[in-house]
Design a protein around this motif. Structure first.
Motif, PDB file in Angstrom:
ATOM      1  N   LYS A  81      14.433  45.493  31.629  1.00 39.57           N
ATOM      2  CA  LYS A  81      15.863  45.594  31.969  1.00 39.57           C
ATOM      3  C   LYS A  81      16.691  45.394  30.702  1.00 39.57           C
ATOM      4  O   LYS A  81      16.343  44.615  29.828  1.00 39.57           O
ATOM      5  N   GLU A  82      17.803  46.111  30.652  1.00 37.12           N
ATOM      6  CA  GLU A  82      18.702  46.035  29.503  1.00 37.12           C
ATOM      7  C   GLU A  82      19.485  44.714  29.523  1.00 37.12           C
ATOM      8  O   GLU A  82      19.974  44.300  30.576  1.00 37.12           O
ATOM      9  N   PRO A  83      19.621  44.031  28.374  1.00 35.50           N
ATOM     10  CA  PRO A  83      20.397  42.783  28.329  1.00 35.50           C
ATOM     11  C   PRO A  83      21.844  43.023  28.798  1.00 35.50           C
ATOM     12  O   PRO A  83      22.440  44.052  28.513  1.00 35.50           O
ATOM     13  N   GLY A  84      22.351  42.044  29.535  1.00 36.29           N
ATOM     14  CA  GLY A  84      23.713  42.156  30.046  1.00 36.29           C
ATOM     15  C   GLY A  84      23.794  42.830  31.406  1.00 36.29           C
ATOM     16  O   GLY A  84      24.872  43.013  31.954  1.00 36.29           O
ATOM     17  N   THR A  85      22.641  43.178  31.988  1.00 39.97           N
ATOM     18  CA  THR A  85      22.597  43.834  33.292  1.00 39.97           C
ATOM     19  C   THR A  85      22.395  42.799  34.396  1.00 39.97           C
ATOM     20  O   THR A  85      21.657  41.836  34.227  1.00 39.97           O
ATOM     21  N   LYS A 123      26.402  46.593  34.622  1.00 41.98           N
ATOM     22  CA  LYS A 123      26.651  45.767  33.449  1.00 41.98           C
ATOM     23  C   LYS A 123      27.499  44.567  33.882  1.00 41.98           C
ATOM     24  O   LYS A 123      28.385  44.701  34.718  1.00 41.98           O
ATOM     25  N   PHE A 124      27.235  43.413  33.304  1.00 41.81           N
ATOM     26  CA  PHE A 124      28.005  42.213  33.614  1.00 41.81           C
ATOM     27  C   PHE A 124      29.451  42.402  33.173  1.00 41.81           C
ATOM     28  O   PHE A 124      29.733  42.825  32.061  1.00 41.81           O
ATOM     29  N   VAL A 173      26.333  36.208  40.129  1.00 44.01           N
ATOM     30  CA  VAL A 173      25.242  37.070  39.641  1.00 44.01           C
ATOM     31  C   VAL A 173      24.337  36.352  38.659  1.00 44.01           C
ATOM     32  O   VAL A 173      24.713  35.350  38.061  1.00 44.01           O
ATOM     33  N   CYS A 174      23.139  36.921  38.513  1.00 41.27           N
ATOM     34  CA  CYS A 174      22.181  36.501  37.510  1.00 41.27           C
ATOM     35  C   CYS A 174      22.053  37.673  36.530  1.00 41.27           C
ATOM     36  O   CYS A 174      21.881  38.809  36.957  1.00 41.27           O
ATOM     37  N   VAL A 175      22.135  37.358  35.238  1.00 39.27           N
ATOM     38  CA  VAL A 175      22.229  38.402  34.215  1.00 39.27           C
ATOM     39  C   VAL A 175      21.018  38.368  33.293  1.00 39.27           C
ATOM     40  O   VAL A 175      20.529  37.301  32.930  1.00 39.27           O
ATOM     41  N   VAL A 176      20.562  39.555  32.890  1.00 37.45           N
ATOM     42  CA  VAL A 176      19.445  39.675  31.943  1.00 37.45           C
ATOM     43  C   VAL A 176      19.893  39.184  30.586  1.00 37.45           C
ATOM     44  O   VAL A 176      20.955  39.560  30.096  1.00 37.45           O
ATOM     45  N   LYS A 177      19.066  38.327  29.979  1.00 40.13           N
ATOM     46  CA  LYS A 177      19.389  37.752  28.666  1.00 40.13           C
ATOM     47  C   LYS A 177      18.975  38.704  27.559  1.00 40.13           C
ATOM     48  O   LYS A 177      17.983  39.350  27.611  1.00 40.13           O
ATOM     49  N   GLN A 235      30.695  36.343  38.387  1.00 37.21           N
ATOM     50  CA  GLN A 235      30.562  34.947  37.971  1.00 37.21           C
ATOM     51  C   GLN A 235      29.082  34.741  37.655  1.00 37.21           C
ATOM     52  O   GLN A 235      28.251  34.775  38.565  1.00 37.21           O
ATOM     53  N   ALA A 236      28.757  34.571  36.380  1.00 32.37           N
ATOM     54  CA  ALA A 236      27.353  34.423  35.982  1.00 32.37           C
ATOM     55  C   ALA A 236      26.858  33.023  36.337  1.00 32.37           C
ATOM     56  O   ALA A 236      27.453  32.029  35.940  1.00 32.37           O
ATOM     57  N   LEU A 237      25.770  32.973  37.100  1.00 35.25           N
ATOM     58  CA  LEU A 237      25.167  31.690  37.455  1.00 35.25           C
ATOM     59  C   LEU A 237      24.167  31.272  36.395  1.00 35.25           C
ATOM     60  O   LEU A 237      24.103  30.114  36.008  1.00 35.25           O
TER      61      LEU A 237
END
Length: 152
Positions: A123-127, A106-107, A148-152, A113-115
């Protein structure tokens, strides 16, 4: 006599409080000194992370088919870079610096640091779904957050 007994009691109370305060100050000072010793290398370590990243990038982007061929100079260079990278990571570990890769976690804005964010089916959002730059911790404290790159 009663007045003197009360005065003695008050002085004993002040004495005990003073002793307790001195002990607390001693413990706080010791803790601060210990922390300074542990985290004294933090700035130097942070500067070395770029070197570790460059060595890792070199190893990751070396064409395996070229390295495995009879190209002795390239093979020796690859081996040297690989050994240097491994030794640097061992040195980090000896000094309490740990690498962490949060892929699939989880983010956490304290660690990552979200890019960018983007939709990823299944994938679950926020992962975290990709880690372009690995993060590092020093004695449990973030030295450098992972990009990191995060699922929206």
């Amino acid at each position: 006599i009663k007045e003197k007994d009360e005065q003695i009691t008050q002085l004993q109370d002040l004495y005990r409080r003073s002793l307790a305060e001195q002990e607390n100050l001693r413990q706080r000072t010791k803790k601060e000194i210990d922390e300074k010793a542990v985290f004294a290398i933090q700035k130097f370590s942070k500067d070395l992370l770029t070197t570790a990243d460059n060595l890792e990038l070199t190893l990751k982007n070396s064409p395996p088919e070229e390295v495995r061929k009879e190209n002795k100079p390239l093979s020796d260079l690859f081996t040297g870079v690989s050994l240097t990278h491994a030794e640097l990571l061992k040195c980090f570990k000896r000094h309490g610096i740990e690498k962490y890769e949060p892929l699939g976690e989880k983010f956490d804005p304290n660690l990552h640091q979200a890019l960018f964010t983007g939709p990823v089916p299944g994938k679950e959002p926020g992962t975290v779904f990709e880690v372009p730059k690995t993060g590092y911790m020093i004695h449990g404290r973030v030295l450098r957050p992972a990009d990191v790159c995060v699922v929206k």
